[in-house]
Design a protein around this motif. Structure first.
Motif, PDB file in Angstrom:
ATOM      1  N   ARG A 266       0.847  -1.214  -0.030  1.00 30.13           N
ATOM      2  CA  ARG A 266      -0.170   0.268  -0.092  1.00 30.13           C
ATOM      3  C   ARG A 266       0.953   1.223   0.069  1.00 30.13           C
ATOM      4  N   PHE A 267       1.715   1.309  -0.878  1.00 31.05           N
ATOM      5  CA  PHE A 267       2.875   2.519  -0.993  1.00 31.05           C
ATOM      6  C   PHE A 267       2.083   3.389  -1.688  1.00 31.05           C
ATOM      7  N   ASP A 268       1.961   4.519  -1.184  1.00 29.61           N
ATOM      8  CA  ASP A 268       1.336   5.766  -2.054  1.00 29.61           C
ATOM      9  C   ASP A 268       2.070   6.994  -1.692  1.00 29.61           C
ATOM     10  N   LEU A 269       3.012   7.789  -2.692  1.00 29.33           N
ATOM     11  CA  LEU A 269       3.726   8.783  -2.650  1.00 29.33           C
ATOM     12  C   LEU A 269       3.018   9.719  -3.424  1.00 29.33           C
ATOM     13  N   LYS A 270       3.032  11.240  -2.647  1.00 29.09           N
ATOM     14  CA  LYS A 270       2.517  12.368  -3.175  1.00 29.09           C
ATOM     15  C   LYS A 270       3.448  13.371  -3.018  1.00 29.09           C
ATOM     16  N   SER A 271       3.155  14.710  -3.571  1.00 26.44           N
ATOM     17  CA  SER A 271       4.064  15.840  -3.381  1.00 26.44           C
ATOM     18  C   SER A 271       3.345  16.574  -2.361  1.00 26.44           C
ATOM     19  N   LYS A 272       3.944  17.445  -1.707  1.00 28.44           N
ATOM     20  CA  LYS A 272       3.473  18.367  -0.739  1.00 28.44           C
ATOM     21  C   LYS A 272       2.203  18.863  -1.021  1.00 28.44           C
ATOM     22  N   GLN A 273       2.224  19.094  -2.559  1.00 35.43           N
ATOM     23  CA  GLN A 273       0.976  19.646  -2.960  1.00 35.43           C
ATOM     24  C   GLN A 273      -0.195  18.675  -3.131  1.00 35.43           C
ATOM     25  N   GLN A 274       0.014  17.560  -2.639  1.00 35.36           N
ATOM     26  CA  GLN A 274      -0.855  16.500  -2.831  1.00 35.36           C
ATOM     27  C   GLN A 274      -1.201  15.903  -4.275  1.00 35.36           C
ATOM     28  N   LYS A 275      -0.199  16.074  -5.153  1.00 33.32           N
ATOM     29  CA  LYS A 275      -0.425  15.582  -6.405  1.00 33.32           C
ATOM     30  C   LYS A 275       0.103  14.183  -6.466  1.00 33.32           C
ATOM     31  N   PRO A 276      -0.509  13.349  -7.067  1.00 34.91           N
ATOM     32  CA  PRO A 276       0.181  12.002  -7.014  1.00 34.91           C
ATOM     33  C   PRO A 276       1.320  11.742  -7.975  1.00 34.91           C
ATOM     34  N   ILE A 277       2.373  10.905  -7.082  1.00 35.26           N
ATOM     35  CA  ILE A 277       3.366  10.666  -8.002  1.00 35.26           C
ATOM     36  C   ILE A 277       3.559   9.081  -8.262  1.00 35.26           C
ATOM     37  N   MET A 278       3.584   8.216  -7.365  1.00 38.36           N
ATOM     38  CA  MET A 278       3.692   6.796  -7.403  1.00 38.36           C
ATOM     39  C   MET A 278       2.949   6.034  -6.421  1.00 38.36           C
ATOM     40  N   LYS A 279       2.562   5.017  -6.736  1.00 29.14           N
ATOM     41  CA  LYS A 279       1.970   4.037  -5.918  1.00 29.14           C
ATOM     42  C   LYS A 279       2.262   2.671  -6.229  1.00 29.14           C
ATOM     43  N   PHE A 280       2.093   1.739  -5.376  1.00 27.09           N
ATOM     44  CA  PHE A 280       1.981   0.282  -5.910  1.00 27.09           C
ATOM     45  C   PHE A 280       1.302  -0.405  -4.898  1.00 27.09           C
ATOM     46  N   ASP A 281       0.688  -1.716  -5.143  1.00 28.37           N
ATOM     47  CA  ASP A 281       0.203  -2.524  -4.233  1.00 28.37           C
ATOM     48  C   ASP A 281       1.335  -3.041  -3.246  1.00 28.37           C
ATOM     49  N   ALA A 282       2.221  -3.744  -3.823  1.00 24.33           N
ATOM     50  CA  ALA A 282       3.101  -4.448  -3.149  1.00 24.33           C
ATOM     51  C   ALA A 282       4.610  -4.428  -3.745  1.00 24.33           C
ATOM     52  N   PHE A 283       5.578  -4.423  -3.021  1.00 23.41           N
ATOM     53  CA  PHE A 283       6.717  -4.412  -3.231  1.00 23.41           C
ATOM     54  C   PHE A 283       7.482  -5.720  -2.580  1.00 23.41           C
ATOM     55  N   VAL A 284       7.929  -6.832  -3.196  1.00 13.39           N
ATOM     56  CA  VAL A 284       8.165  -8.126  -2.705  1.00 13.39           C
ATOM     57  C   VAL A 284       9.672  -8.531  -3.139  1.00 13.39           C
ATOM     58  N   MET A 285      10.680  -8.430  -2.008  1.00 16.30           N
ATOM     59  CA  MET A 285      11.750  -9.049  -2.167  1.00 16.30           C
ATOM     60  C   MET A 285      12.020 -10.330  -1.590  1.00 16.30           C
ATOM     61  N   LYS A 286      12.369 -11.327  -2.181  1.00 20.33           N
ATOM     62  CA  LYS A 286      12.703 -12.649  -1.840  1.00 20.33           C
ATOM     63  C   LYS A 286      13.889 -13.177  -1.843  1.00 20.33           C
ATOM     64  N   ASP A 287      14.608 -13.779  -0.576  1.00 22.28           N
ATOM     65  CA  ASP A 287      15.920 -14.451  -0.588  1.00 22.28           C
ATOM     66  C   ASP A 287      16.996 -13.327  -0.759  1.00 22.28           C
ATOM     67  N   GLY A 288      17.249 -12.199  -0.341  1.00 25.81           N
ATOM     68  CA  GLY A 288      18.104 -11.248  -0.603  1.00 25.81           C
ATOM     69  C   GLY A 288      19.154 -11.615   0.375  1.00 25.81           C
ATOM     70  N   SER A 289      20.310 -11.003   0.122  1.00 22.35           N
ATOM     71  CA  SER A 289      21.390 -10.939   1.012  1.00 22.35           C
ATOM     72  C   SER A 289      22.423  -9.763   0.669  1.00 22.35           C
ATOM     73  N   TYR A 290      23.104  -9.040   1.770  1.00 19.86           N
ATOM     74  CA  TYR A 290      23.901  -8.205   1.638  1.00 19.86           C
ATOM     75  C   TYR A 290      25.309  -8.607   2.453  1.00 19.86           C
ATOM     76  N   GLU A 291      26.433  -8.216   1.696  1.00 24.33           N
ATOM     77  CA  GLU A 291      27.805  -8.430   2.454  1.00 24.33           C
ATOM     78  C   GLU A 291      28.302  -6.981   2.239  1.00 24.33           C
ATOM     79  N   GLY A 292      28.650  -6.370   3.620  1.00 20.49           N
ATOM     80  CA  GLY A 292      29.164  -5.108   3.693  1.00 20.49           C
ATOM     81  C   GLY A 292      30.567  -5.145   3.531  1.00 20.49           C
ATOM     82  N   GLU A 293      31.197  -6.303   3.530  1.00 23.41           N
ATOM     83  CA  GLU A 293      32.605  -6.246   3.173  1.00 23.41           C
ATOM     84  C   GLU A 293      32.809  -6.156   1.674  1.00 23.41           C
TER      85      GLU A 293
END
Length: 937
Positions: A266-293
């Motif tokens: 339920r991502f819903d992004l607007k401007s400060k003037q309440q103009k719609p910019i972007m939205k999506f129902d779901a952003f799903v990441m599966k089985d991710g990994s991060y190595e800082g080194e």
């Protein structure tokens, strides 16, 4: 003694017991509030303190700390239980078997990065000397915190918000400041009463610090978190929920995260003037990994469900997103460590782009966007594949292919568009022109490839393009000026870097072109560009192109000229033909062959070769117009000559040849059965009807050949002007000198044709003049509309003298009663002449003449007699009176003689006109000239 010792020990025990159970709790209850008040200016309440001096168990109940001046609770708990082992103190160990904290509360105020508790407890009053180097080790078997809360108030600039960590529970076992063994712990809380956060794992305090834990959280409100970020972006996140599951590790300053499962809903992004910019129902990441080194990120799959992106172009032409995410001019670039990423699959599911263009007041919707990209990697040697499908309105769009970044960027893709309605893009054409795309659709089936290459073009697109039912409208006149049923471009290839284009074949079916000259004499096709958008010509390198074959079928064109008193309108239809090898290559020679119908019964034909890159270098073509209705050109005739055309046909045969800028052309114009009607505006100085009658033969045909030569590279050379001037010159010559055309046809000088010569006093046609009349007769037979006007003329001196001679001879004949020619000669005998002379002159004058001639011709009597006769005859002629009537009669008889002769040559009497006015002349020359002129019947 034993009793005494026992009494002493008992007393000590009693005192210890009293001090432990009573005095110490009492002093703690009294001293702790004073300590916080004096040291930290904090108000403290402590309801109960209990201490067991034997088990070293400490109970604190209802403990609260306030800020005195604000009366805000900073810290509190319902109960604190500490179980300390006193024996371990002897071993310099603080050993606690249990710390149990119930219903604790902490208020944290983070103001622009500064924490309230840090400010309070780091005051100078709270400063202490460094601890004893022989400090005690701390060992805690178990730490338990239950049912506690933390209130976190954060202020960043003008933004502030409060976070609650409710129902906080914390368990830690086997804690030791000296041990290097992992310390297990568990943390559970609810963020703002609803979002559970669970952290479970182990950590190592020393040599070095290490951390290994599983983090699980659900339904985190990202709106509150992002509200505290940089507000210069002018963004307003309306809603977003974050769920995160991952295992994080920190060891020897190396951070990593594995088994990352990220879910944003339920991502819903607007401007400060309440103009719609972007939205999506779901952003799903599966089985991710991060190595800082390694600064690397890997992921098996990312799915974005129903994303919607709003794009807005303002009236000034700028994009709203560019304003929101504009780069900071004051920022400086910093070197960054290379980042490695590898994502097995990215899926964009059922997305949309909503484009609102305020500049042209147009909205577009790209919907049902589906994108699948596989094997996305920062490794430039890895090949990625993609599949994209979408719809613009109801038009499906599909693209599939692959790309690789190195060793050089490579792209292979197909692009398929079916029946895309182009009229929706008309506002963008109308921005810079007065052209509107009123209808039309395109179908594209192409393959696109890109690869940086020094030996061949980098970017290439090849395929087929099909345009159907296209129409272009002039928005100023609100009229369609171009259209086509179909334009089928087969096997095209467009290449860039270097640039070139090739089309194997273009089939154009039912094309239409409308050309219009307005009342203000402006050509519509030259007025389509908006003045404010016209650009100066630049010396840009031409884009090389070649078209193998253009086939034109059943096309048409309309030309309208409203600048005339009688508007001109003509139509070319059923236009068919082909153009071969069209190119801007200087070495390529093109071929054109077109034919069509003009109006109802006329025709057009074009055929020839030309250098399409520059026709001024080479051109060899023929252009024919046949059977054009001249009545349609009446407006032009009325405009320039003052006549209307009632009837007539036009045939035009043009042949152009240009080599190296040198033009050689043959232009043949043929008019049939032209009929004019004069108007009030007719120019009487230009008797056009006469000129046409002179040019027209008995079949009603006028033929004109106008060769034109010149240098087309010369700025002063204008082909149409040359043709126009040549036509004007011909008309002027024909009108000013009607016999100019006759002379050209019969091969005589026009001055000779303008008269018929007679001997003085004679009406006899001489052989040389008969030849002239014979040729005039041939011309009149071919020009039945032409009338030969005969102007009766006589020479005042020569004809008078000739008639006087005839009268004198007749007198002599009458006196000698001689009637034939032989006798008339004898009648000129000297004696007879002398006798007649004495009737007008004196004997003295005769004697003087006689003496003068005898003296001059004394040796030759015959010559004397002849000269005396001539002298006396001439003097007698002068005494003869010739009337004007006789001279006019002579002139009229001459005209009648010509008329009779021409009638004998089968010239109609209606074509021969004898003028009533008789013209006296006084000219030098061999003949007396009877003037001729040509008129229109």
């Amino acid at each position: 003694m034993l009793k005494k010792i026992a009494l002493i020990l008992g007393s000590i025990v009693a005192i210890y017991t009293f001090l432990g159970f009573v005095v110490l709790p009492f002093l703690a209850k009294e001293y702790i509030p004073k300590f916080f008040l004096q040291t930290y200016h904090l108000e403290t309440k402590l309801q109960e303190v209990a201490f067991n001096p034997y088990s070293f168990e400490l109970h604190l109940k209802q403990f609260k700390i306030y800020q005195k001046h604000k009366r805000k609770r900073l810290l509190s708990f319902d109960q604190l239980y500490i179980d300390l082992d006193p024996v371990k103190l002897l071993k310099k160990q603080i050993y606690i078997s249990l710390i149990d904290l119930q219903k604790a509360f902490v208020f944290l105020d983070l103001h622009n990065g500064s924490l309230n508790l840090s400010k309070i407890f780091s005051s100078k009053k709270a400063e202490k000397k460094d601890s004893d180097p022989l400090a005690y080790a701390v060992i805690i078997d178990n730490i338990e915190i239950h049912n506690s809360d933390i209130k976190l108030h954060i202020i960043e600039g003008k933004t502030h918000d409060t976070f609650y960590f409710n129902d906080l529970s914390f368990d830690l076992v086997n804690y030791s400041t000296t041990s290097q063994q992992p310390i297990p712990f568990k943390l559970f809380t609810k963020i703002d009463h609803q979002s559970p956060l669970k952290i479970a794992g182990k950590f190592v305090l020393k040599n070095p610090f290490g951390f290994d834990a599983q983090i699980d959280t659900e339904h985190i409100d990202l709106v509150k978190l992002l509200a505290l970020t940089d507000q210069n972006l002018h963004l307003d996140l309306q809603s977003a929920e974050l769920s995160l599951h991952t295992r994080v590790q920190f060891h020897k300053k190396k951070f990593s995260a594995s088994k990352i499962a990220l879910d944003i809903k339920r991502f819903d992004l607007k401007s400060k003037q309440q103009k719609p910019i972007m939205k999506f129902d779901a952003f799903v990441m599966k089985d991710g990994s991060y190595e800082g080194e390694k600064n690397s990120f890997t992921c098996k799959q990312i799915i974005v469900q129903k994303p919607v992106l709003h794009l807005v172009r303002d009236k000034d032409g700028s994009f709203f997103l560019a304003k929101l995410f504009g780069s900071d001019k004051n920022s400086t670039k910093q070197s960054q460590k290379s980042f490695f990423y590898a994502i097995e699959k990215v899926i964009l599911d059922n997305g949309s782009i909503l484009f609102d263009d305020l500049k042209v007041n147009k909205k577009f919707i790209v919907k049902q966007m589906n994108l699948k990209v596989e094997n996305i990697s920062s490794n430039p040697l890895e090949k990625s594949s993609f599949l994209f499908t979408s719809k613009v309105d109801k038009t499906p769009i599909r693209s599939q292919g692959s790309y690789m970044l190195k060793p050089l960027l490579q792209l292979q893709s197909s692009l398929n568009i079916k029946n895309l309605e182009v009229s929706q893009f008309s506002p963008y054409i109308e921005e810079n022109s007065y052209i509107a795309l009123t209808k039309g659709s395109i179908t594209l089936d192409a393959n696109i490839s890109y690869q940086k290459d020094t030996s061949k073009p980098d970017l290439s697109m090849m395929g087929d393009l099909y345009i159907k039912d296209i129409a272009l409208q002039d928005t100023k006149e609100q009229k369609e000026f171009f259209g086509a049923n179909t334009i089928d471009m087969k096997q095209f290839r467009v290449e860039l870097f270097p640039n070139r284009a090739y089309v194997n074949k273009i089939d154009i079916d039912t094309m239409f072109v409308f050309t219009h000259i307005t009342q203000s004499k402006k050509l519509n096709l030259l007025e389509l560009a908006k003045t404010s958008q016209k650009k100066k010509k630049t010396q840009e390198k031409a884009f090389p192109y070649a078209i193998g074959n253009i086939l034109i079928k059943d096309s048409s064109a309309i030309f309208v000229d409203d600048s005339l008193q009688i508007p001109f309108r003509t139509k070319v239809h059923t236009l068919n033909g082909k153009i071969l090898a069209l190119s801007n290559n200087a070495k390529e020679i093109s071929y054109i062959a077109l034919n069509g119908v003009v109006n109802k019964y006329g025709s057009l034909k074009i055929e020839g070769n030309f250098q399409s890159n520059d026709p001024k270098e080479f051109l060899d073509t023929k252009l024919e117009f046949r059977n054009l209705d001249l009545k349609r050109f009446s407006g032009y005739m009325l405009e320039y000559m003052g006549y209307k055309i009632e009837n007539g046909k036009l045939f035009v045969h043009l042949k152009y040849k240009i080599e190296n800028g040198k033009l050689h052309s043959k232009n043949r114009f043929m008019l049939r059965n032209i009929e004019l009607q004069s108007t009030k505006n007719v120019n009487t100085k230009i008797p056009l009807s006469l000129a046409l009658a002179l040019l027209e033969d008995n079949n009603g045909v006028i033929e004109l050949e106008i060769p034109v030569d010149g240098d087309v590279n010369d700025p002063s050379f204008h082909y149409t002007r040359v043709i126009q001037q040549s036509l004007e010159d011909i008309l002027k010559k024909v009108i000013s000198s009607p016999f100019y055309l006759v002379a050209d046809l019969v091969g005589l000088d026009q001055k000779e044709l303008s008269y018929v010569g007679f001997e003085a006093g004679s009406i006899k046609l001489l052989p040389s003049q008969k030849e002239k009349l014979d040729k005039l007769a041939l011309f009149l037979k071919k020009r039945s509309k032409i009338v030969l006007a005969l102007i009766p003329t006589y020479d005042i001196d020569r004809d008078r003298y000739a008639l006087a001679q005839k009268q004198l001879i007749q007198k002599l004949l009458n006196q000698s009663e001689e009637n034939n020619q032989q006798r008339s000669t004898n009648a000129l005998a000297l004696d007879l002449i002398k006798a007649l002379y004495l009737q007008y002159y004196s004997e003295v004058s005769l004697k003087k003449i006689d003496i003068s001639l005898k003296k001059k011709y004394k040796e030759n009597e015959n010559v004397y007699n002849i000269e005396l006769r001539k002298k006396l005859f001439a003097l007698l002629v002068e005494k003869e009176k010739v009337t004007k009537r006789s001279l006019e009669s002579l002139a009229l008889q001459r005209a009648q003689m010509i008329q009779r002769y021409l009638i004998q040559k089968e010239i109609s009497q209606q074509q021969i006109k004898i003028e009533k006015k008789i013209l006296p002349l006084n000219e030098d020359g061999e003949f007396v000239k009877l003037k001729l002129s040509l008129e229109n019947n």
